[in-house]
Write a protein that holds these residues in place. Structure first.
Motif, PDB file in Angstrom:
ATOM      1  N   UNK A  65       0.853  -1.195   0.000  1.00  0.00           N
ATOM      2  CA  UNK A  65       0.000   0.000   0.000  1.00  0.00           C
ATOM      3  C   UNK A  65       0.889   1.245   0.000  1.00  0.00           C
ATOM      4  N   UNK A  66       0.281   2.372  -0.372  1.00  0.00           N
ATOM      5  CA  UNK A  66       1.039   3.630  -0.435  1.00  0.00           C
ATOM      6  C   UNK A  66       0.949   4.354   0.903  1.00  0.00           C
ATOM      7  N   UNK A  74       3.552  -5.217   3.275  1.00  0.00           N
ATOM      8  CA  UNK A  74       3.048  -5.377   4.648  1.00  0.00           C
ATOM      9  C   UNK A  74       4.193  -5.542   5.653  1.00  0.00           C
ATOM     10  N   UNK A  75       5.314  -6.140   5.201  1.00  0.00           N
ATOM     11  CA  UNK A  75       6.453  -6.312   6.114  1.00  0.00           C
ATOM     12  C   UNK A  75       7.461  -5.161   5.997  1.00  0.00           C
ATOM     13  N   UNK A  76       7.104  -4.119   5.274  1.00  0.00           N
ATOM     14  CA  UNK A  76       7.919  -2.909   5.272  1.00  0.00           C
ATOM     15  C   UNK A  76       8.916  -2.756   4.158  1.00  0.00           C
ATOM     16  N   UNK A 121      -2.997  -1.051   5.993  1.00  0.00           N
ATOM     17  CA  UNK A 121      -3.530  -2.391   5.727  1.00  0.00           C
ATOM     18  C   UNK A 121      -4.777  -2.680   6.566  1.00  0.00           C
ATOM     19  N   UNK A 122      -5.568  -1.643   6.741  1.00  0.00           N
ATOM     20  CA  UNK A 122      -6.783  -1.782   7.551  1.00  0.00           C
ATOM     21  C   UNK A 122      -8.039  -1.516   6.721  1.00  0.00           C
TER      22      UNK A 122
END
Ligand code: SF4
Length: 149
Positions: A65-66, A74-76, A121-122
Motif C-alpha cells: 500500500x502507499x 506489509x512487512x515494510x 492495511x486496515x
C-alpha cells in the motif's frame, strides 16, 4: 478501410487491468473479473496488463500500500522504485499503441485512481493515485476505474 462503404474503421485500443479481465494476477493470486472489461478484451478493443507483473513481481506476492508517497509491503519492504520502473514501461506501451484511455482497478497502489488504501492495511482509503495511474495521467492518458464504466 470498410469496403464497399469506404469508411475507415479505427478502433482505439485501450489498456485494462488484467485482474479486471479475469486473470489471476492479484497479490493473492485472485482476480476481480468485470463483465464490461472482459467484453472489451473479447471484442479485441482492449489489452489486459498488470503493472505489477510488468514491474517484475510474481503472483502471489506480498500486499503493498502507499504511505507518504512510498509503496511499502506489509512487512515494510519499499517497492516504490521497482513499481515506478514498471509504470514507465506501461507508459511506453501506451505510447507505442496510441492508447488514449485505460480502465484500471480502483484503490490499487498501482492502478487506483482518486482513492487508494492508506498504508495501514486496515481497509481505510485516502485521496491519491496508484503509481502507474499517476504517471499515465501526467502524460495525458485518461484513466477510468471499473466503477466509472
Ligand atoms: Fe490488478 Fe493492477 Fe493490481 Fe495488477 S497491479 S493485480 S492489474 S490492480
Amino acid at each position: 478501410m470498410c469496403s464497399p462503404c469506404g469508411l475507415a474503421l479505427v478502433i482505439e485500443m485501450k489498456l485494462v487491468s488484467a485482474c479486471l479481465a479475469g486473470f489471476n494476477v492479484r497479490h493473492d493470486a485472485g482476480n476481480k473479473a468485470n463483465k464490461k472489461v472482459m467484453e472489451l478484451v473479447k471484442r479485441g478493443e482492449a489489452i489486459p496488463i498488470c503493472p505489477e507483473q510488468i514491474a517484475g513481481f510474481s503472483t502471489p506476492r506480498e500486499a503493498r500500500e502507499i504511505k507518504e508517497g512510498r509503496v511499502l509491503t506489509k512487512t515494510g519492504e519499499d517497492v516504490t522504485g521497482q513499481l515506478q520502473k514498471g509504470a514507465e514501461k506501461v507508459l511506453q506501451m501506451a505510447k507505442e499503441l496510441g492508447v488514449k484511455e485505460v480502465i484500471f482497478k480502483a484503490k490499487s497502489p498501482s492502478c487506483g485512481k482518486g482513492k487508494v488504501y492508506d498504508g495501514t492495511f486496515s481497509g481505510k482509503l485516502v485521496e491519491g493515485n496508484g503509481i502507474a495511474t499517476e504517471l499515465l495521467l501526467k502524460n495525458g492518458v485518461k484513466v477510468l476505474t471499473e466503477g466509472e464504466l
